[in-house]
Design a protein around this motif. Structure first.
Motif, PDB file in Angstrom:
ATOM      1  N   UNK A  20       0.898  -1.106  -0.079  1.00 21.87           N
ATOM      2  CA  UNK A  20       0.007  -0.161   0.067  1.00 21.87           C
ATOM      3  C   UNK A  20       0.930   1.285  -0.309  1.00 21.87           C
ATOM      4  N   UNK A  21       2.010   1.234   0.851  1.00 27.60           N
ATOM      5  CA  UNK A  21       2.784   2.372   0.779  1.00 27.60           C
ATOM      6  C   UNK A  21       3.625   2.622  -0.644  1.00 27.60           C
ATOM      7  N   UNK A  22       3.888   1.415  -1.397  1.00 27.72           N
ATOM      8  CA  UNK A  22       4.371   1.614  -2.705  1.00 27.72           C
ATOM      9  C   UNK A  22       3.317   2.173  -3.439  1.00 27.72           C
ATOM     10  N   UNK A  23       2.252   1.960  -3.375  1.00 26.93           N
ATOM     11  CA  UNK A  23       0.863   2.585  -4.178  1.00 26.93           C
ATOM     12  C   UNK A  23       0.967   4.082  -3.846  1.00 26.93           C
ATOM     13  N   UNK A  24       1.133   4.342  -2.789  1.00 24.68           N
ATOM     14  CA  UNK A  24       1.050   6.048  -2.472  1.00 24.68           C
ATOM     15  C   UNK A  24       2.572   6.474  -2.901  1.00 24.68           C
ATOM     16  N   UNK A  25       3.468   5.999  -2.835  1.00 22.63           N
ATOM     17  CA  UNK A  25       4.669   6.472  -3.457  1.00 22.63           C
ATOM     18  C   UNK A  25       4.738   6.639  -5.039  1.00 22.63           C
ATOM     19  N   UNK A  26       3.980   5.756  -5.662  1.00 22.30           N
ATOM     20  CA  UNK A  26       3.946   5.471  -7.144  1.00 22.30           C
ATOM     21  C   UNK A  26       2.838   6.833  -7.817  1.00 22.30           C
ATOM     22  N   UNK A  27       1.924   6.929  -6.854  1.00 22.88           N
ATOM     23  CA  UNK A  27       1.018   7.979  -7.104  1.00 22.88           C
ATOM     24  C   UNK A  27       1.323   9.365  -6.715  1.00 22.88           C
ATOM     25  N   UNK A  28       2.218   9.555  -6.146  1.00 23.68           N
ATOM     26  CA  UNK A  28       2.553  10.896  -5.434  1.00 23.68           C
ATOM     27  C   UNK A  28       3.200  11.750  -6.491  1.00 23.68           C
ATOM     28  N   UNK A  29       2.605  13.004  -6.617  1.00 23.51           N
ATOM     29  CA  UNK A  29       3.078  13.930  -7.373  1.00 23.51           C
ATOM     30  C   UNK A  29       4.426  14.768  -6.895  1.00 23.51           C
ATOM     31  N   UNK A  30       5.177  15.500  -7.511  1.00 35.01           N
ATOM     32  CA  UNK A  30       6.168  16.278  -7.149  1.00 35.01           C
ATOM     33  C   UNK A  30       7.215  15.427  -6.626  1.00 35.01           C
ATOM     34  N   UNK A  31       8.233  15.951  -5.845  1.00 36.41           N
ATOM     35  CA  UNK A  31       9.554  15.364  -5.463  1.00 36.41           C
ATOM     36  C   UNK A  31       9.230  14.317  -4.237  1.00 36.41           C
ATOM     37  N   UNK A  32      10.007  13.391  -4.548  1.00 35.32           N
ATOM     38  CA  UNK A  32       9.865  12.243  -3.164  1.00 35.32           C
ATOM     39  C   UNK A  32      11.288  12.283  -2.543  1.00 35.32           C
ATOM     40  N   UNK A  33      11.449  12.226  -1.231  1.00 35.03           N
ATOM     41  CA  UNK A  33      12.673  11.757  -0.606  1.00 35.03           C
ATOM     42  C   UNK A  33      12.151  10.928   0.509  1.00 35.03           C
ATOM     43  N   UNK A  34      13.263  10.652   1.403  1.00 31.73           N
ATOM     44  CA  UNK A  34      12.892   9.608   2.470  1.00 31.73           C
ATOM     45  C   UNK A  34      11.949  10.088   3.478  1.00 31.73           C
ATOM     46  N   UNK A  35      12.159  11.352   3.850  1.00 27.59           N
ATOM     47  CA  UNK A  35      11.177  12.140   4.737  1.00 27.59           C
ATOM     48  C   UNK A  35       9.948  11.771   4.410  1.00 27.59           C
ATOM     49  N   UNK A  36       9.498  12.108   2.962  1.00 26.33           N
ATOM     50  CA  UNK A  36       8.085  12.050   2.414  1.00 26.33           C
ATOM     51  C   UNK A  36       7.780  10.711   2.339  1.00 26.33           C
ATOM     52  N   UNK A  37       8.751   9.803   2.296  1.00 25.92           N
ATOM     53  CA  UNK A  37       8.030   8.332   2.116  1.00 25.92           C
ATOM     54  C   UNK A  37       7.768   7.993   3.610  1.00 25.92           C
ATOM     55  N   UNK A  38       8.384   8.468   4.595  1.00 27.09           N
ATOM     56  CA  UNK A  38       8.053   8.225   5.912  1.00 27.09           C
ATOM     57  C   UNK A  38       6.537   8.843   6.302  1.00 27.09           C
ATOM     58  N   UNK A  39       6.476   9.938   5.890  1.00 28.73           N
ATOM     59  CA  UNK A  39       4.974  10.602   6.133  1.00 28.73           C
ATOM     60  C   UNK A  39       4.205   9.850   5.667  1.00 28.73           C
ATOM     61  N   UNK A  40       4.201   9.346   4.244  1.00 28.53           N
ATOM     62  CA  UNK A  40       3.062   8.467   3.682  1.00 28.53           C
ATOM     63  C   UNK A  40       3.097   7.177   4.191  1.00 28.53           C
ATOM     64  N   UNK A  41       4.144   6.739   4.776  1.00 30.80           N
ATOM     65  CA  UNK A  41       3.965   5.515   5.876  1.00 30.80           C
ATOM     66  C   UNK A  41       3.327   5.536   6.734  1.00 30.80           C
ATOM     67  N   UNK A  42       3.213   7.032   7.390  1.00 26.41           N
ATOM     68  CA  UNK A  42       2.372   7.029   8.611  1.00 26.41           C
ATOM     69  C   UNK A  42       0.971   6.879   8.398  1.00 26.41           C
ATOM     70  N   UNK A  43       0.744   7.453   7.070  1.00 27.10           N
ATOM     71  CA  UNK A  43      -0.696   7.314   6.652  1.00 27.10           C
ATOM     72  C   UNK A  43      -1.301   6.002   6.402  1.00 27.10           C
ATOM     73  N   UNK A  44      -0.365   5.289   5.639  1.00 17.44           N
ATOM     74  CA  UNK A  44      -0.546   3.800   5.751  1.00 17.44           C
ATOM     75  C   UNK A  44      -0.942   3.290   7.156  1.00 17.44           C
ATOM     76  N   UNK A  45      -0.116   3.531   8.087  1.00 18.59           N
ATOM     77  CA  UNK A  45      -0.037   3.128   9.378  1.00 18.59           C
ATOM     78  C   UNK A  45      -1.232   3.249  10.106  1.00 18.59           C
ATOM     79  N   UNK A  46      -1.844   4.464   9.676  1.00 14.46           N
ATOM     80  CA  UNK A  46      -3.230   5.044  10.299  1.00 14.46           C
ATOM     81  C   UNK A  46      -4.364   4.388  10.022  1.00 14.46           C
ATOM     82  N   UNK A  47      -4.317   3.769   8.831  1.00 13.82           N
ATOM     83  CA  UNK A  47      -5.628   3.124   8.299  1.00 13.82           C
ATOM     84  C   UNK A  47      -6.132   2.313   9.319  1.00 13.82           C
ATOM     85  N   UNK A  48      -7.485   2.275   9.368  1.00 13.49           N
ATOM     86  CA  UNK A  48      -8.357   1.456  10.252  1.00 13.49           C
ATOM     87  C   UNK A  48      -8.133   1.546  11.644  1.00 13.49           C
ATOM     88  N   UNK A  49      -7.876   2.889  12.022  1.00 15.18           N
ATOM     89  CA  UNK A  49      -7.777   3.294  13.451  1.00 15.18           C
ATOM     90  C   UNK A  49      -6.358   2.750  13.859  1.00 15.18           C
TER      91      UNK A  49
END
Length: 444
Positions: A20-49
């Protein structure tokens, strides 16, 4: 580490964990770096409470605890993100990035709840590894061509399939399969219907939510064919009737038909539900049955919820409305479709006639809508008998199953078994008879 098998469909509506994180990284527009990947990982982790943190942590640890070379993991992540994110490009390196993903996400287990666990598993770990490896190899050629055509410099020939198979065999097959699906979607790799069916069978065995496989997957669907029986449950007019049971007045009747016409089974070519409903509808429209008989049929199998008689709607006018909705939907999703009625099943007519006749004791004292203008069960049975002899035995048998479900007729295991056997001869899906009648079977 070993993954704890769960019925993931109870927690998630789609993909989860590292895929699921890979899907978010693939769909993200703009620049990507490690910090942004970790922020997206937090979104994946927050799913389903916060439940999403469990699978994300388990995925990361499965890779960390494996003997896989960093380059294998890097290749899989790079491919799953369509070349958008390279975990080796940052100072911590591949395993450093995985450690950061797993940080504060220990390998927790979900709280055990009734029905949430696969016990025993529907597939062993060894069977799963072999099945996933087979699907990766089946996709290797098309995947390699799509990936190298998209970015020839990013990944060497064959590297993606080799990396995914290594993950499936040496880390975790569940993760390997989810990454395969993510890569197929990222590169728009077409998947044939036979492979799609195998992937959906693995989805079922693993307890995944169905959309995890089919959302975004480019399936090479065969043409709509009303003689095919791909759906696992009911179809046609008998499947429309339950949409009108109980409280449905929040929608117009036309909108409710539209919803049913669009309710393709995940195994069906898009538009199949509408085509099958159209086939039943046209058969009744073209039949010698009287409008009164068709009215009795509709009111009976729908539990008298949409009272066309009380509303002054002629039964054939109602069928015409259903036909119009189906044709409208087919113009949208399958504009090239031209209706061809499936062949009438005369070979099983006598068997269905017997089934309708033998149902007489079950319906003799039954009444549909007993507290308001009740329809005698025997009158409904006779109308279904007319369908069997004058229209189509297949449609008649499905309407009989539906009627027995409406009146909750008690069934002996022997009678239920005969219905299952007859349904199998018609080619019905594995859940068709069960979904309608299992609750009515008298168990010792």
């Amino acid at each position: 580490m070993a993954r704890q098998r769960e019925q993931y469909g109870r927690f998630y509506e789609g993909d989860f964990g590292l895929s699921a994180l890979a899907g978010k990284l693939s769909a993200t527009t703009g620049s990507l770096d490690e910090a942004r990947s970790l922020r997206l990982a937090s979104e994946v982790a927050a799913v389903c409470e916060g439940e999403g943190a469990v699978e994300l942590g388990v995925d990361a640890r499965c890779l960390l605890d494996s003997p896989l070379p960093d380059e294998v993991i890097r290749t899989a992540v790079l491919a799953a993100t369509h070349g958008r994110f390279d975990p080796a490009a940052y100072e911590p390196g591949v395993r450093g990035w995985l450690h950061r993903l797993a940080e504060h996400r220990p390998g927790l287990r979900h709280e055990r709840a009734p029905g949430h666990w696969l016990a025993p598993p529907d597939i062993t770990e060894e069977e799963l590894r072999e099945a996933v490896a087979a699907e990766i190899r089946a996709s290797a050629g098309p995947l390699d061509r799509a990936a190298t055509g998209s970015d020839p410099a990013a990944l060497s020939s064959g590297a993606i399939a080799e990396s995914l198979e290594a993950i499936a065999r040496e880390s975790d097959a569940d993760l390997g399969l989810r990454l395969l699906l993510r890569v197929l979607k990222a590169y728009d790799v077409p998947v044939g219907k036979e492979q799609y069916d195998r992937l959906m069978a693995l989805d079922t065995a693993l307890g995944w939510p169905g959309p995890l496989v089919y959302d975004g997957l480019d399936v090479l669907w065969p043409p709509i064919d009303t003689a095919r029986r791909d759906a696992s449950g009911d179809f046609g007019l008998s499947a429309l009737a339950p949409w009108f049971e109980g409280t449905w007045q929040e929608d117009t009747a036309r909108e409710r038909v539209r919803q049913a016409a669009a309710a393709d089974d995940s195994a069906q070519t898009p538009g199949s539900a509408a085509a099958l409903l159209l086939a039943d509808t046209r058969r009744l429209l073209d039949s010698p049955l009287s409008s009164e008989t068709i009215t009795v049929l509709w009111l009976s199998v729908s539990g008298r919820s949409y009272n066309i008689d009380r509303l002054g709607i002629d039964a054939r006018d109602w069928l015409q409305q259903i036909e119009d909705v189906c044709e409208e939907h087919l113009r949208d999703v399958a504009p090239g479709y031209r209706h061809a009625p499936p062949p009438v099943r005369t070979d099983l007519r006598d068997a269905v006639v017997r089934a309708v006749r033998e149902a007489e004791p079950l319906l003799a004292d039954a009444a549909i809508s007993p507290y308001w203008e009740a329809i005698p069960g025997e009158r409904a049975r006779q109308a279904i008998g007319d369908v069997v002899t004058d229209v189509d035995a297949d449609l008649g048998f499905r309407l009989l199953l539906r009627l027995l479900a409406v009146v909750s007729a008690p069934l002996s295991p022997e009678r239920y078994g005969r219905y299952q056997e007859l349904g199998s001869r018609f080619g019905y899906g594995e859940h068709h008879v069960t979904e309608e009648l299992w609750r009515s079977v008298e168990h010792a």
